[in-house]
Design a protein around this motif. Sequence first.
Motif, PDB file in Angstrom:
ATOM      1  N   SER A  79     -44.685  -3.845  55.526  1.00  0.00           N
ATOM      2  CA  SER A  79     -45.841  -4.534  54.948  1.00  0.00           C
ATOM      3  C   SER A  79     -46.468  -5.449  56.000  1.00  0.00           C
ATOM      4  O   SER A  79     -45.818  -5.903  56.930  1.00  0.00           O
ATOM      5  CB  SER A  79     -45.433  -5.331  53.711  1.00  0.00           C
ATOM      6  N   ALA A  80     -47.740  -5.697  55.829  1.00  0.00           N
ATOM      7  CA  ALA A  80     -48.518  -6.461  56.824  1.00  0.00           C
ATOM      8  C   ALA A  80     -47.928  -7.843  57.093  1.00  0.00           C
ATOM      9  O   ALA A  80     -47.849  -8.281  58.234  1.00  0.00           O
ATOM     10  CB  ALA A  80     -49.952  -6.590  56.358  1.00  0.00           C
ATOM     11  N   VAL A 112     -45.545  -4.276  45.522  1.00  0.00           N
ATOM     12  CA  VAL A 112     -44.766  -4.235  44.286  1.00  0.00           C
ATOM     13  C   VAL A 112     -44.844  -2.841  43.663  1.00  0.00           C
ATOM     14  O   VAL A 112     -43.837  -2.300  43.205  1.00  0.00           O
ATOM     15  CB  VAL A 112     -45.229  -5.330  43.306  1.00  0.00           C
ATOM     16  N   GLN A 113     -46.023  -2.229  43.674  1.00  0.00           N
ATOM     17  CA  GLN A 113     -46.168  -0.878  43.130  1.00  0.00           C
ATOM     18  C   GLN A 113     -45.350   0.115  43.945  1.00  0.00           C
ATOM     19  O   GLN A 113     -44.717   1.015  43.400  1.00  0.00           O
ATOM     20  CB  GLN A 113     -47.639  -0.454  43.090  1.00  0.00           C
ATOM     21  N   SER A 114     -45.347  -0.058  45.246  1.00  0.00           N
ATOM     22  CA  SER A 114     -44.565   0.810  46.129  1.00  0.00           C
ATOM     23  C   SER A 114     -43.076   0.744  45.788  1.00  0.00           C
ATOM     24  O   SER A 114     -42.392   1.764  45.757  1.00  0.00           O
ATOM     25  CB  SER A 114     -44.800   0.403  47.585  1.00  0.00           C
ATOM     26  N   LEU A 115     -42.583  -0.465  45.518  1.00  0.00           N
ATOM     27  CA  LEU A 115     -41.179  -0.634  45.148  1.00  0.00           C
ATOM     28  C   LEU A 115     -40.910  -0.069  43.747  1.00  0.00           C
ATOM     29  O   LEU A 115     -39.887   0.563  43.521  1.00  0.00           O
ATOM     30  CB  LEU A 115     -40.787  -2.110  45.229  1.00  0.00           C
ATOM     31  N   LEU A 147     -44.122 -10.792  48.317  1.00  0.00           N
ATOM     32  CA  LEU A 147     -44.259 -10.156  47.009  1.00  0.00           C
ATOM     33  C   LEU A 147     -45.326 -10.766  46.112  1.00  0.00           C
ATOM     34  O   LEU A 147     -45.949 -10.066  45.318  1.00  0.00           O
ATOM     35  CB  LEU A 147     -42.921 -10.211  46.266  1.00  0.00           C
ATOM     36  N   ASP A 148     -45.531 -12.076  46.206  1.00  0.00           N
ATOM     37  CA  ASP A 148     -46.409 -12.759  45.264  1.00  0.00           C
ATOM     38  C   ASP A 148     -47.845 -12.245  45.393  1.00  0.00           C
ATOM     39  O   ASP A 148     -48.438 -12.295  46.465  1.00  0.00           O
ATOM     40  CB  ASP A 148     -46.355 -14.268  45.492  1.00  0.00           C
TER      41      ASP A 148
END
Length: 193
Positions: free
Chosen positions: A112-113, A144-147, A137-138
């Motif tokens: 992630s960036a 979050v969708q990826s997880l 995550l916030d």
Amino acid sequence: MKLLLENWRQYLEEGATFPTTVFHGSPDDFDFIKDFQFGDEQGGVGALYTFFTPEPAKEFALLHSEHNFELDGREGWVYEINLKPGASIIDLTDFSGYGEKHELIKQRIMASAAAADGSAWEDLVGCKGAPCMFDLLDYNAELVQSLSDIGVDGLIFIDGLDEIGIDQIKILAMFNTKPIKEVRKAQVSEKRN
């Protein structure tokens, strides 16, 4: 009965590798499962942050109500959340127990960036510096969708809650309400000094 005897392991709740009860604090009274919004939902948050004891949830709820000066003090709600057996809750703080799913989660988060600045994985998970896992995550609906897409309902990691005077605390960030079995709530209050 024969099927039950053959598949008895899937009906066991004991030995779960995640907590079965967690707590969330909020200044708002709402229908937890129906009204809580995630990710891309209008006004949704990236994850639902929960604690393993009620006290930090209470402090968090009271803190966020203190800006309502119509109240003669602080009020809030503590939600006791009981989780279903079989929920996909991954404890990232147990580095010795990493399996295939843990490694896939680690790869997604580190790609992630916000994590691409060279942060060490243990520092992200243990909240030893910036950014912490919370920062990644916030309100990050895409991550979050990826997880969620790989079957993760929630992650356990360390966070810092300076606003309530806690340097480091283990939390569970949930990405959906599917693992919730039952929610009970209690109102909490504290008179203004």
